[in-house]
Design a protein around this motif. Structure first.
Motif, short mmCIF file in Angstrom:
data_model
loop_
_atom_site.label_atom_id
_atom_site.label_comp_id
_atom_site.label_asym_id
_atom_site.label_seq_id
_atom_site.Cartn_x
_atom_site.Cartn_y
_atom_site.Cartn_z
N THR A 39 -15.61 -31.77 -28.98
CA THR A 39 -14.52 -30.89 -28.60
C THR A 39 -15.00 -29.45 -28.51
O THR A 39 -15.98 -29.05 -29.16
N THR A 40 -14.28 -28.67 -27.72
CA THR A 40 -14.57 -27.23 -27.62
C THR A 40 -13.60 -26.41 -28.48
O THR A 40 -13.69 -25.18 -28.51
N LEU A 41 -12.69 -27.09 -29.17
CA LEU A 41 -11.73 -26.39 -30.03
C LEU A 41 -12.45 -25.76 -31.22
O LEU A 41 -13.48 -26.27 -31.68
N LYS A 42 -11.88 -24.68 -31.70
CA LYS A 42 -12.45 -23.98 -32.85
C LYS A 42 -11.45 -23.98 -34.00
O LYS A 42 -10.24 -23.97 -33.79
N ALA A 43 -11.96 -23.98 -35.23
CA ALA A 43 -11.11 -23.97 -36.42
C ALA A 43 -11.97 -23.51 -37.61
O ALA A 43 -13.21 -23.54 -37.54
N PRO A 44 -11.33 -23.08 -38.71
CA PRO A 44 -12.11 -22.74 -39.90
C PRO A 44 -13.05 -23.87 -40.32
O PRO A 44 -14.16 -23.63 -40.77
N PHE A 45 -12.59 -25.13 -40.14
CA PHE A 45 -13.46 -26.27 -40.39
C PHE A 45 -13.04 -27.41 -39.46
O PHE A 45 -11.88 -27.84 -39.48
N LEU A 46 -13.98 -27.86 -38.64
CA LEU A 46 -13.71 -28.98 -37.72
C LEU A 46 -14.96 -29.84 -37.69
O LEU A 46 -16.03 -29.39 -37.27
N GLU A 47 -14.83 -31.08 -38.14
CA GLU A 47 -15.99 -31.97 -38.28
C GLU A 47 -15.82 -33.22 -37.45
O GLU A 47 -14.84 -33.96 -37.61
N GLN A 48 -16.81 -33.46 -36.54
CA GLN A 48 -16.83 -34.68 -35.74
C GLN A 48 -18.09 -35.51 -36.02
O GLN A 48 -18.36 -36.47 -35.33
N PHE A 49 -18.85 -35.13 -37.03
CA PHE A 49 -20.04 -35.86 -37.47
C PHE A 49 -21.03 -36.06 -36.32
O PHE A 49 -21.45 -37.17 -36.01
N THR A 50 -21.37 -34.93 -35.71
CA THR A 50 -22.41 -34.91 -34.70
C THR A 50 -23.77 -34.98 -35.41
O THR A 50 -23.86 -35.02 -36.63
N ASP A 51 -24.85 -34.93 -34.62
CA ASP A 51 -26.19 -35.20 -35.18
C ASP A 51 -26.60 -34.22 -36.27
O ASP A 51 -27.48 -34.53 -37.09
N ASP A 52 -26.01 -33.02 -36.30
CA ASP A 52 -26.40 -32.04 -37.30
C ASP A 52 -25.49 -32.07 -38.54
O ASP A 52 -25.43 -31.11 -39.30
N GLU A 54 -25.74 -33.44 -41.42
CA GLU A 54 -26.37 -33.32 -42.74
C GLU A 54 -26.58 -31.86 -43.15
O GLU A 54 -26.78 -31.58 -44.34
N SER A 55 -26.50 -30.94 -42.20
CA SER A 55 -26.63 -29.53 -42.55
C SER A 55 -25.36 -29.01 -43.20
O SER A 55 -25.37 -27.92 -43.79
N ARG A 56 -24.28 -29.77 -43.09
CA ARG A 56 -22.98 -29.34 -43.65
C ARG A 56 -22.57 -30.18 -44.86
O ARG A 56 -21.89 -29.68 -45.77
N TRP A 57 -22.91 -31.43 -44.91
CA TRP A 57 -22.43 -32.34 -45.94
C TRP A 57 -23.53 -32.63 -46.96
O TRP A 57 -24.69 -32.82 -46.62
N LYS A 58 -23.10 -32.71 -48.22
CA LYS A 58 -24.05 -32.99 -49.31
C LYS A 58 -23.46 -34.07 -50.22
O LYS A 58 -22.38 -33.89 -50.80
N ALA A 59 -24.17 -35.18 -50.33
CA ALA A 59 -23.73 -36.25 -51.24
C ALA A 59 -23.98 -35.83 -52.68
O ALA A 59 -24.98 -35.17 -52.98
N SER A 60 -23.08 -36.21 -53.57
CA SER A 60 -23.19 -35.82 -54.98
C SER A 60 -23.76 -36.98 -55.79
O SER A 60 -23.45 -38.14 -55.55
N HIS A 61 -24.60 -36.61 -56.76
CA HIS A 61 -25.14 -37.60 -57.69
C HIS A 61 -24.84 -37.18 -59.13
O HIS A 61 -25.54 -37.57 -60.07
N ALA A 62 -23.78 -36.40 -59.27
CA ALA A 62 -23.38 -35.91 -60.59
C ALA A 62 -22.81 -37.05 -61.43
O ALA A 62 -22.49 -38.13 -60.93
N PHE A 111 -17.18 -24.65 -46.54
CA PHE A 111 -16.73 -23.96 -45.35
C PHE A 111 -17.62 -22.74 -45.09
O PHE A 111 -18.12 -22.10 -46.06
N PRO A 112 -17.80 -22.38 -43.83
CA PRO A 112 -18.55 -21.15 -43.54
C PRO A 112 -17.89 -19.92 -44.17
O PRO A 112 -18.56 -19.00 -44.60
#
Length: 564
Positions: A39-52, A54-62, A111-112
């Motif tokens: 999508t070309t829409l913009k928002a404070p946070f909009l996630e479509q799980f494109t190829d990048d 992993e630069s935004r999401w971090k799995a927890s092992h706590a 969030f950015p």
């Protein structure tokens, strides 16, 4: 029409194949599917799980914070970003997928820039796809509080959140959570506020779109698949209430010892009437009743069964004297009754029961006591609970008995219009394609069974043969002659019928595909022959059984006639 020996053998095999269950339909379909385009829409946070992603999401092992349990739990569940494997609606569209069953999962994305919702509308929207259904587990999001610890520690169940929103199901529990944390302005403590009447989650394998809208006027709306399912206000529809009562009961106020809270009492001046007989029975003998003229006092109500016979293996020395079982006396059926006559019981007109004094209004009654009200020392009034604290990240922290739960198209922002556009761009075409594939691959509903008399041979030859034979056998067990009249095609001879049906089947199956091998033809022909022979034997046995029953009934009737 001419038939060769090979064709006849193939026909015999076709008869057997007609009785065997059809192979399952292929899961592949020709349903047209759109291709994923970001999508070309913009928002404070909009996630479509494109190829990048992993630069935004971090799995927890706590370690999971479980204060009431000595066991220590870790987030060992794994995540993947992949296309759905069940009812894929869009080519190339990937989502975040829970990969392990019965494991604790946690993952988050910062969030950015923190989302500040003060005097603004908040929209939370995302898709969930339960590829293996959902028996026990959650699929909700947590909007995490912006604070220093959010950037220094791994995400866990102990991470402070502002809003929790999404489906949760386990056993009888099935709801869409909407919980927000509210800060008490007097004590500084946080308290969870739960929606009183949450909607039910949709447990389907197609994608489901969940939308939460909170407006500055303190109203909220929950949508599922774009349709409004619940709305209300933060001030009225949550428990515990945002604002406490202005007045509370005085805990030190006690009910006076002479307080009378009995509204009615037994009349202390009432006395039992002199003619009140508490010992009179509820029922008495009807003195006016007379014995019916046809009553047979000398006849017993039951008699030994005249048709009963001592079993041949009965041993008087081991089993004792044989006594015929009793049956109702048939003579009693034709008259008013048998045995000793006794007059019936009737309700006693003099019966009054135990006397009790009537109740009257209590002259000393003061009403229901309640403690006096005092001003609530902890009272406050927050008129704008929708001014949530700043939100710095979104997290998914769950445990589920099902894997392959997929999350996609997460929108967190302030525009109801943009969230709607995203829905129309992504969810609407995806859901349409998923539903089309679901309908195309769904098993065809079975038609309600027809009466054997309504069956047509060409519709289903195997069913026609089976039902006609069963009908003939059932009727023959009761009356062989009636079976021959009602199902003449079976009575003409099961073996002959099988041959006739084989000939008819040739006209249906001739030219329909390559011929089987000789070994297959011989095996199928032998199987068809055995089926016909077995059917013939069953029919003959049914006729014989029916004849025996009919002859036994004739003998029984003749014996009774001669005895009379």
């Amino acid at each position: 029409m001419r038939f060769s020996i090979g064709a006849t053998a193939a026909l015999a095999a076709a008869v057997v194949r007609a009785e065997e269950p059809a192979a399952e339909a292929s899961s592949s379909t020709s349903v047209a599917k759109p291709t994923f385009t970001p999508t070309t829409l913009k928002a404070p946070f909009l996630e479509q799980f494109t190829d990048d992603w992993e630069s935004r999401w971090k799995a927890s092992h706590a370690k999971k914070d479980v204060k009431a349990d000595d066991e220590e739990w870790a987030y060992i569940g794994t995540w993947a970003v992949e296309e759905p494997t069940v009812l894929k609606g869009v080519e190339g569209d990937k989502g975040l997928v829970v990969k392990d069953k019965a494991a604790h999962h946690a993952i988050s994305a910062k969030f950015p820039k923190a989302v500040d919702n003060k005097d603004n509308t908040l929209v939370v929207q995302y898709e969930v796809k339960l590829q293996n259904g959902l028996e026990c587990g959650g699929a909700y999001l947590k909007l995490l509080k912006e604070e220093a610890a959010l950037h220094a520690e791994e995400f866990s169940n102990a991470s402070p959140y502002v809003i929790m929103f999404g489906p949760d199901k386990c056993g009888a529990t099935n709801k869409v959570h909407f919980i927000f944390k509210h800060k008490n302005p007097k004590t500084g403590e946080y308290e969870e506020k739960h929606l009183k009447n949450p909607p039910m989650a949709r447990i389907v394998k197609t994608s489901t779109l969940y939308t939460l809208i909170v407006k500055p006027d303190q109203s909220f709306e929950i949508k599922i698949d774009g349709e409004s399912t619940r709305n209300g206000t933060l001030l009225e529809d949550f428990t515990p209430a945002v604002n406490p009562e202005a007045e509370i009961d005085d805990a030190e106020d006690k009910k006076p010892g002479d307080w009378v809270d009995e509204a009615r009492i037994a009349d202390p001046e009432a006395t039992k009437p002199e003619d009140w007989d508490e010992d009179a029975p509820f029922e008495i003998v009807d003195e006016t009743a007379e014995k019916p003229e046809d009553w047979l006092e000398d006849e017993p109500t039951t008699i030994p069964d005249p048709e009963a016979e001592k079993p041949q293996d009965w041993d008087d020395e081991e089993d004792g004297d044989w006594v015929a079982p009793t049956v109702p006396n048939p003579k009693c059926d034709e008259v008013s009754g048998c045995g000793k006559w006794e007059p019936p019981m009737i309700k006693n007109p003099a019966y009054k029961g135990k006397w009790t004094a009537p109740f009257i209004d209590n002259p000393a009654y003061k009403g229901v006591w309640a403690p006096r009200k005092i001003a609530n020392p902890n009272y406050f009034e927050d008129k704008t609970p929708a001014n949530f604290e700043p939100i710095g990240a979104v997290g998914i922290e769950l445990w589920s008995m099902q894997n392959d739960i997929l999350f996609d198209n997460i929108y967190i922002g302030h525009s109801v219009e943009d969230a709607k556009k995203l829905e129309e761009e992504t969810f609407v075409p995806k859901h349409k394609a998923e539903k089309a594939e679901e309908e195309a691959t769904a098993p065809k509903p079975k038609e309600s069974p027809k009466s054997p008399s309504d069956l047509v041979f060409k519709d289903d030859p195997a069913l026609y043969i089976k039902e006609k034979l069963n009908l003939f056998i059932e009727i023959a067990k009761r009356d062989p002659v009636e079976a021959v009249k009602f199902v003449p095609e079976v009575a003409g001879g099961i073996a002959a019928l099988a041959v006739t049906l084989l000939v008819l089947l040739v006209s249906l199956f001739a030219g329909s595909g390559a011929a089987p091998s000789k070994e297959q033809l011989k095996a199928q022909a032998d199987k068809a022959k055995k089926t016909a022979v077995d059917a013939k034997d069953k029919a003959a046995q049914a006729v014989a059984t029916g004849s025996e029953k009919a002859q036994a009934e004739v003998n029984k009737r003749q014996t009774r006639s001669s005895a009379q």
